[in-house]
Design a protein around this motif. Structure first.
Motif, PDB file in Angstrom:
ATOM      1  N   ASP A  40       1.751  19.201   2.720  1.00 31.52           N
ATOM      2  CA  ASP A  40       2.264  19.748   3.095  1.00 31.52           C
ATOM      3  C   ASP A  40       2.004  21.363   2.429  1.00 31.52           C
ATOM      4  O   ASP A  40       2.548  21.463   0.824  1.00 31.52           O
ATOM      5  CB  ASP A  40       3.783  19.461   2.923  1.00 31.52           C
ATOM      6  N   LEU A  65       7.546   0.075  10.566  1.00 31.86           N
ATOM      7  CA  LEU A  65       7.819   1.277  10.197  1.00 31.86           C
ATOM      8  C   LEU A  65       8.879   1.889  11.077  1.00 31.86           C
ATOM      9  O   LEU A  65       9.849   2.148  11.048  1.00 31.86           O
ATOM     10  CB  LEU A  65       6.692   2.553   9.603  1.00 31.86           C
ATOM     11  N   ILE A 123      -2.061   9.321   8.408  1.00 34.31           N
ATOM     12  CA  ILE A 123      -2.731   8.019   7.246  1.00 34.31           C
ATOM     13  C   ILE A 123      -4.149   8.101   7.544  1.00 34.31           C
ATOM     14  O   ILE A 123      -4.480   7.575   6.171  1.00 34.31           O
ATOM     15  CB  ILE A 123      -2.477   6.035   7.997  1.00 34.31           C
ATOM     16  N   VAL A 129      -6.227  -0.839   4.647  1.00 36.63           N
ATOM     17  CA  VAL A 129      -5.012   0.279   5.450  1.00 36.63           C
ATOM     18  C   VAL A 129      -5.176  -0.196   6.649  1.00 36.63           C
ATOM     19  O   VAL A 129      -4.212  -0.184   7.834  1.00 36.63           O
ATOM     20  CB  VAL A 129      -4.553   1.243   4.357  1.00 36.63           C
ATOM     21  N   LEU A 148       1.468  -1.773  10.905  1.00 37.75           N
ATOM     22  CA  LEU A 148       2.018  -0.864   9.320  1.00 37.75           C
ATOM     23  C   LEU A 148       3.851   0.429  10.514  1.00 37.75           C
ATOM     24  O   LEU A 148       4.604  -0.004  10.473  1.00 37.75           O
ATOM     25  CB  LEU A 148       1.555  -0.206   8.465  1.00 37.75           C
ATOM     26  N   ASN A 187       2.312  17.250  -3.857  1.00 36.74           N
ATOM     27  CA  ASN A 187       2.633  15.428  -2.957  1.00 36.74           C
ATOM     28  C   ASN A 187       1.467  15.650  -1.776  1.00 36.74           C
ATOM     29  O   ASN A 187       1.833  16.217  -1.165  1.00 36.74           O
ATOM     30  CB  ASN A 187       4.098  16.203  -2.545  1.00 36.74           C
ATOM     31  N   VAL A 188       0.198  14.890  -2.496  1.00 34.26           N
ATOM     32  CA  VAL A 188      -0.639  14.435  -1.601  1.00 34.26           C
ATOM     33  C   VAL A 188       0.186  12.684  -0.799  1.00 34.26           C
ATOM     34  O   VAL A 188       0.230  12.281  -1.378  1.00 34.26           O
ATOM     35  CB  VAL A 188      -1.839  14.661  -2.364  1.00 34.26           C
ATOM     36  N   PHE A 220       0.504   9.299  13.774  1.00 35.38           N
ATOM     37  CA  PHE A 220       0.152   8.483  12.748  1.00 35.38           C
ATOM     38  C   PHE A 220      -0.813   8.194  12.007  1.00 35.38           C
ATOM     39  O   PHE A 220      -1.129   8.198  10.799  1.00 35.38           O
ATOM     40  CB  PHE A 220       1.786   7.292  13.006  1.00 35.38           C
ATOM     41  N   VAL A 248       5.156   2.445  -3.044  1.00 32.88           N
ATOM     42  CA  VAL A 248       4.737   3.103  -4.411  1.00 32.88           C
ATOM     43  C   VAL A 248       5.078   4.447  -4.429  1.00 32.88           C
ATOM     44  O   VAL A 248       5.894   5.259  -5.303  1.00 32.88           O
ATOM     45  CB  VAL A 248       3.451   3.045  -5.353  1.00 32.88           C
ATOM     46  N   CYS A 249       4.893   5.310  -2.982  1.00 33.00           N
ATOM     47  CA  CYS A 249       5.371   6.780  -3.118  1.00 33.00           C
ATOM     48  C   CYS A 249       6.312   6.620  -2.328  1.00 33.00           C
ATOM     49  O   CYS A 249       7.400   7.486  -2.422  1.00 33.00           O
ATOM     50  CB  CYS A 249       3.922   7.408  -2.308  1.00 33.00           C
ATOM     51  N   PHE A 270      -6.256   7.157   3.935  1.00 31.35           N
ATOM     52  CA  PHE A 270      -6.656   6.311   4.001  1.00 31.35           C
ATOM     53  C   PHE A 270      -7.795   5.669   5.485  1.00 31.35           C
ATOM     54  O   PHE A 270      -8.544   4.051   4.916  1.00 31.35           O
ATOM     55  CB  PHE A 270      -6.124   5.145   4.612  1.00 31.35           C
ATOM     56  N   PRO A 289      -2.342  10.392   0.553  1.00 33.34           N
ATOM     57  CA  PRO A 289      -4.280  10.715   0.761  1.00 33.34           C
ATOM     58  C   PRO A 289      -4.734  10.152   1.634  1.00 33.34           C
ATOM     59  O   PRO A 289      -3.508   9.258   2.819  1.00 33.34           O
ATOM     60  CB  PRO A 289      -4.065   9.425  -0.085  1.00 33.34           C
ATOM     61  N   ARG A 332       9.994  10.788  14.461  1.00 33.12           N
ATOM     62  CA  ARG A 332       9.453  11.475  15.645  1.00 33.12           C
ATOM     63  C   ARG A 332       8.499  11.155  15.530  1.00 33.12           C
ATOM     64  O   ARG A 332       7.611  12.009  16.355  1.00 33.12           O
ATOM     65  CB  ARG A 332      10.345  13.043  14.658  1.00 33.12           C
ATOM     66  N   ILE A 333       7.690  11.018  14.920  1.00 33.09           N
ATOM     67  CA  ILE A 333       6.078  10.944  15.281  1.00 33.09           C
ATOM     68  C   ILE A 333       5.412  10.159  15.475  1.00 33.09           C
ATOM     69  O   ILE A 333       5.673   8.593  15.919  1.00 33.09           O
ATOM     70  CB  ILE A 333       5.545  10.556  13.446  1.00 33.09           C
ATOM     71  N   GLU A 382       0.758  -1.310   0.089  1.00 39.17           N
ATOM     72  CA  GLU A 382       0.084  -0.295  -0.103  1.00 39.17           C
ATOM     73  C   GLU A 382       0.780   1.340  -0.037  1.00 39.17           C
ATOM     74  O   GLU A 382       0.310   2.685  -0.184  1.00 39.17           O
ATOM     75  CB  GLU A 382      -0.744   0.433   0.897  1.00 39.17           C
TER      76      GLU A 382
END
Ligand code: HEC
Length: 211
Positions: free
Chosen positions: A149, A178, A143, A167, A174, A156-157, A139, A112-113, A161, A159, A133-134, A109
Motif C-alpha cells: 500500500d 477465507l 498472493i 502457498v 486458502l 507493511n508489505v 486474490f 503470523v501477519c 508467494f 510478500p 470484496r476481493i 503461512e
C-alpha cells in the motif's frame, strides 16, 4: 385448643401447597419456550454449537447466499460465479476438504501477519473482511505478486508467494477457507469434521509440488 390450632393450620398448609404448586406450574410454563427452541438439539449439542460458533452474530446473510455452493466437481465446490467455495454439511460441522485444508495452510503461512482465524493484526489486514470484496482473480494475483500500500508508511508489505509451492499449490484451499470466514460460515474454531480428501486434490497436489 390443640384441635383448633391444627384446624387453623390446615388451610394454611393447603394454601401453601397450592402456592407451591402454582409456582411450579409457572416455572414449567416459563421453561417451555427454552425447551421448545432446543427441541431438536440435545442440551450437550446446544452447548457444543455455542462453543463452535462463538461469533454467530458475524454471519453475513448476503455473503452466505453469494458464496453458497451450487456445483460440485470431484469434491471441489463452486459458487454461482464459478469461483471455488466452501461447503458445509451435518448442521454446520462438516467442512469440505478444501476449506479444512485452507484452515491448516492459513495457519502455517499467513497467520503470523494476518492474525489467527484471519482476524487481522496491527501489521496486516483482517482477511475475513478483505474476502468480503476481493474476487478470486484478485486474490490469486495478490498472493502470487504481493501487495504494498503506497499510501501507508510503506513498511507493511504483503510478500509475493509466486515461487512458494506451499502457498501456490493450495491457493484455492486458502481462498475457500477465507471465504468461509468472510461469510461467517466458519466460526473461530478449528474444523473438527471434514470430507475425505478427494482423489482430484491428491492428484493436483502431486503434480503441483512435483512439477
Ligand atoms: C510478512 C507478513 C505477511 C504474510 C506472511 C502474509 N501477508 Fe498478506 N498482507 C500483508 C500486508 C502487510 C498486507 C497489506 C498490504 C497493503 O498495505 O497493501 C497484506 C495484504 C494481503 C491481501 C490483500 C488484503 C486487502 O484487504 O486488500 C491478501 C488477500 C493477503 N494479504 C493474503 C495473504 C495470504 C493468503 C497469506 C498466506 C499465504 C498472506 N497474505 C501472508 C502481510 C503478509
Amino acid at each position: 385448643m390443640q384441635y383448633q390450632s391444627k384446624a387453623a393450620i390446615r388451610p394454611l398448609v393447603a394454601a401453601l401447597v397450592l402456592a407451591l404448586a402454582s409456582t411450579a406450574a409457572v416455572q414449567a410454563q416459563d421453561a417451555k419456550p427454552a425447551d421448545a427452541k432446543s427441541a431438536d438439539a440435545k442440551p450437550a449439542d446446544a452447548a457444543l454449537a455455542n462453543q463452535l460458533d462463538p461469533n454467530a452474530a458475524d454471519k453475513d446473510a448476503k455473503l452466505l447466499d453469494k458464496y453458497q455452493a451450487v456445483k460440485v466437481e470431484d469434491g471441489k465446490y463452486f459458487d454461482k460465479d464459478g469461483a471455488p467455495t466452501y461447503h458445509i454439511t451435518n448442521d454446520g460441522k462438516k467442512f469440505d476438504w478444501y476449506a479444512y485444508s485452507g484452515y491448516r495452510r492459513y495457519h502455517a503461512e499467513c497467520h503470523v501477519c494476518h492474525g489467527p482465524d484471519a482476524m487481522g493484526s496491527t501489521y496486516a489486514p483482517a482477511l475475513k473482511d478483505s474476502l468480503k470484496r476481493i474476487s478470486y482473480e484478485e486474490f490469486i494475483g495478490i498472493i502470487a505478486g504481493g501487495k504494498q500500500d503506497i499510501s501507508a508508511s510503506g513498511t507493511n508489505v504483503m510478500p509475493a508467494f509466486g515461487d512458494n509451492k506451499n502457498v501456490m499449490c493450495y491457493a484455492d484451499d486458502l481462498y475457500t477457507y477465507l471465504k468461509a470466514r468472510a461469510s461467517g460460515a466458519m466460526p473461530r474454531v478449528r474444523p473438527t469434521d471434514k470430507e475425505e480428501k478427494p482423489e482430484a486434490a491428491k492428484k493436483a497436489e502431486k503434480e503441483c509440488l512435483g512439477g
